[in-house]
Design an enzyme around this catalytic site. Sequence first.
Site, PDB file in Angstrom:
ATOM      1  N   ARG A  78      32.258 103.668  44.285  1.00  0.00           N
ATOM      2  CA  ARG A  78      31.054 104.093  43.558  1.00  0.00           C
ATOM      3  C   ARG A  78      30.381 105.162  44.418  1.00  0.00           C
ATOM      4  O   ARG A  78      30.006 104.904  45.565  1.00  0.00           O
ATOM      5  CB  ARG A  78      30.124 102.909  43.326  1.00  0.00           C
ATOM      6  CG  ARG A  78      28.829 103.249  42.572  1.00  0.00           C
ATOM      7  CD  ARG A  78      28.082 101.957  42.239  1.00  0.00           C
ATOM      8  NE  ARG A  78      26.844 102.178  41.510  1.00  0.00           N
ATOM      9  CZ  ARG A  78      25.625 102.060  42.042  1.00  0.00           C
ATOM     10  NH1 ARG A  78      25.468 101.737  43.319  1.00  0.00           N
ATOM     11  NH2 ARG A  78      24.555 102.259  41.299  1.00  0.00           N
ATOM     12  N   ASN A 155      20.983 105.082  38.777  1.00  0.00           N
ATOM     13  CA  ASN A 155      20.856 103.899  39.624  1.00  0.00           C
ATOM     14  C   ASN A 155      19.495 103.229  39.456  1.00  0.00           C
ATOM     15  O   ASN A 155      18.456 103.896  39.491  1.00  0.00           O
ATOM     16  CB  ASN A 155      21.044 104.304  41.097  1.00  0.00           C
ATOM     17  CG  ASN A 155      20.966 103.117  42.042  1.00  0.00           C
ATOM     18  OD1 ASN A 155      21.856 102.277  42.053  1.00  0.00           O
ATOM     19  ND2 ASN A 155      19.897 103.042  42.821  1.00  0.00           N
ATOM     20  N   GLU A 156      19.512 101.903  39.251  1.00  0.00           N
ATOM     21  CA  GLU A 156      18.295 101.075  39.231  1.00  0.00           C
ATOM     22  C   GLU A 156      17.123 101.818  38.590  1.00  0.00           C
ATOM     23  O   GLU A 156      16.099 102.078  39.227  1.00  0.00           O
ATOM     24  CB  GLU A 156      17.947 100.632  40.653  1.00  0.00           C
ATOM     25  CG  GLU A 156      19.063  99.815  41.293  1.00  0.00           C
ATOM     26  CD  GLU A 156      18.779  99.395  42.732  1.00  0.00           C
ATOM     27  OE1 GLU A 156      17.689  99.721  43.261  1.00  0.00           O
ATOM     28  OE2 GLU A 156      19.643  98.744  43.336  1.00  0.00           O
ATOM     29  N   HIS A 224      22.607  94.279  39.893  1.00  0.00           N
ATOM     30  CA  HIS A 224      22.593  94.377  41.350  1.00  0.00           C
ATOM     31  C   HIS A 224      22.049  93.069  41.908  1.00  0.00           C
ATOM     32  O   HIS A 224      20.961  92.639  41.517  1.00  0.00           O
ATOM     33  CB  HIS A 224      21.745  95.567  41.803  1.00  0.00           C
ATOM     34  CG  HIS A 224      22.334  96.893  41.408  1.00  0.00           C
ATOM     35  ND1 HIS A 224      21.790  98.098  41.812  1.00  0.00           N
ATOM     36  CD2 HIS A 224      23.432  97.208  40.666  1.00  0.00           C
ATOM     37  CE1 HIS A 224      22.514  99.094  41.325  1.00  0.00           C
ATOM     38  NE2 HIS A 224      23.523  98.573  40.617  1.00  0.00           N
ATOM     39  N   TYR A 226      20.764  90.978  44.931  1.00  0.00           N
ATOM     40  CA  TYR A 226      20.226  90.867  46.293  1.00  0.00           C
ATOM     41  C   TYR A 226      19.413  89.576  46.380  1.00  0.00           C
ATOM     42  O   TYR A 226      19.894  88.507  46.010  1.00  0.00           O
ATOM     43  CB  TYR A 226      19.431  92.127  46.647  1.00  0.00           C
ATOM     44  CG  TYR A 226      20.316  93.356  46.791  1.00  0.00           C
ATOM     45  CD1 TYR A 226      21.157  93.510  47.883  1.00  0.00           C
ATOM     46  CD2 TYR A 226      20.311  94.357  45.819  1.00  0.00           C
ATOM     47  CE1 TYR A 226      21.983  94.630  48.018  1.00  0.00           C
ATOM     48  CE2 TYR A 226      21.129  95.481  45.948  1.00  0.00           C
ATOM     49  CZ  TYR A 226      21.963  95.612  47.053  1.00  0.00           C
ATOM     50  OH  TYR A 226      22.771  96.713  47.176  1.00  0.00           O
ATOM     51  N   GLU A 253      26.168  96.293  42.571  1.00  0.00           N
ATOM     52  CA  GLU A 253      25.760  96.320  43.983  1.00  0.00           C
ATOM     53  C   GLU A 253      25.500  94.892  44.424  1.00  0.00           C
ATOM     54  O   GLU A 253      24.996  94.075  43.639  1.00  0.00           O
ATOM     55  CB  GLU A 253      24.478  97.121  44.207  1.00  0.00           C
ATOM     56  CG  GLU A 253      24.636  98.600  44.346  1.00  0.00           C
ATOM     57  CD  GLU A 253      23.318  99.268  44.776  1.00  0.00           C
ATOM     58  OE1 GLU A 253      22.491  98.588  45.450  1.00  0.00           O
ATOM     59  OE2 GLU A 253      23.117 100.439  44.432  1.00  0.00           O
ATOM     60  N   TRP A 282      27.556  97.101  48.496  1.00  0.00           N
ATOM     61  CA  TRP A 282      26.771  98.175  49.118  1.00  0.00           C
ATOM     62  C   TRP A 282      26.759  97.925  50.625  1.00  0.00           C
ATOM     63  O   TRP A 282      26.406  96.833  51.061  1.00  0.00           O
ATOM     64  CB  TRP A 282      25.342  98.165  48.577  1.00  0.00           C
ATOM     65  CG  TRP A 282      24.537  99.306  49.126  1.00  0.00           C
ATOM     66  CD1 TRP A 282      23.853  99.342  50.318  1.00  0.00           C
ATOM     67  CD2 TRP A 282      24.358 100.584  48.527  1.00  0.00           C
ATOM     68  NE1 TRP A 282      23.274 100.564  50.508  1.00  0.00           N
ATOM     69  CE2 TRP A 282      23.565 101.354  49.421  1.00  0.00           C
ATOM     70  CE3 TRP A 282      24.804 101.170  47.345  1.00  0.00           C
ATOM     71  CZ2 TRP A 282      23.200 102.671  49.149  1.00  0.00           C
ATOM     72  CZ3 TRP A 282      24.426 102.479  47.080  1.00  0.00           C
ATOM     73  CH2 TRP A 282      23.637 103.209  47.973  1.00  0.00           C
TER      74      TRP A 282
END
Length: 448
Positions: A78, A155-156, A224, A226, A253, A282
């Site tokens: 990516r 992205n995001e 994503h 986290y 991610e 990531w």
Amino acid sequence: MIKRLLIALGSVLTLVAALLAYTLPAHADTGFGISDGRLVDASGNDFVIRGVSHPHAWYTHQTGAFADIKSLGANTVRVVLSSGDQWQENDVDDVADIVAECKANRLICMLEVHDTTGYGEAAAAVPLDRAVDYWLRVQDAVEGEEDHILVNIGNEPYGNDATVNQGWAGDTSAAIRRLRDAGFDHTLVVDAPNWGQDWQGIMRDNARSVFDSDPHRNTIFSIHMYGVYAQESTVVSYLESFVDAGLPLLVGEFGHDHSDGNPDEDAIMAHTERLGLGYIGWSWSGNGGGVEYLDMVEDFDVNRLTPWGERIFHGPDGIASTAVEAPVYGGGGPTDPPTEEPTEEPTDPPAGDCEASYAVTGQWNNGFQGEVTVTAGAPITGWTVTWTLGSGESVSHAWNASVNTSGSTVTATDAGYNGTLAAGQSTSFGFIGTHNGSVSTPALSCTA
């Protein structure tokens, strides 16, 4: 009367056309597509993404990263790009060079625009419209590359502002339609709001309407993971909500730690593998701002893996043991549909009932991909191949055969659909292995 019949006939034809358009296969004749909630290649083979992000926009000179990422077993990279709104724009020539690097290194390239990160909360972030403007400027670099390139629109694209976030579905659908109207036939990847983590469930709750708004029905959703995903139950619940709905999803991610909490990377990797979903970690190298621990290698040096790099590449459910090269480059894997019969035409048969040959088709630091070809010496209705593993070698999974290991002995039997061979006819099976040093070339025994 005739006029009314013509009008009625026209209505019927319109309805039939609409039904045909809706029921056509979800993947295009070329390039990647979505079929039954799965990412597939142009032939309809599942492709499960296993890769990492590379921060090209900030380290444009680190082009050796593509070969290094491939050498560790990844099938996808990516690539971070900039639309010029926050950082220097990666222009059409630069993007063309990236596409060439990906193809030269047999990687699928997911290209993403990073300037949208945290829109509505991050002051410098730009809306998805600006990302679409950029894609139109670099379209020449990606047009015709639908079988090598996925387009991650932005992205995001939203932060945590609840008011702004409510525009995610409408803005994302509008971005998809603009790209389709401009001739983008690629699989499109759309990120979740909430800095990609969708803790408000906005992407999950609106995914169906966004997917249906794509006239090609060729959009995959990216979550994503986290700090929001610190608990295995949270990981499982989110992933399974998409699988149960028949909607395509990948973990675009994730990391092993983060400033907002400690994500459960073991659960993320185990359950994406269980569900056949893609993941992208990531990131390769060059992190700053207090998250340097997310570097997978130190200073872009492939020989200096960090603990995170060791985990994602060589740990359980890691890239080295689960990635299968994209079919467009000649790879295949356990998700490929079985062939109804062996594909090779009969040749002069070998002596005996059957013989087997062994080839290493890919190799990286601690892993390799092997292929065994079985050729019948006489008509057979089943076969078994055995060999002895070299020191430090193991087999993790295989396709087109049932493979078992006892000590250092590997036994592979046909998968049923490829067991019956005419004299001189061949079939093959593949597997992923691990090693601690050089890869051996064993002697094989074939019985029928």
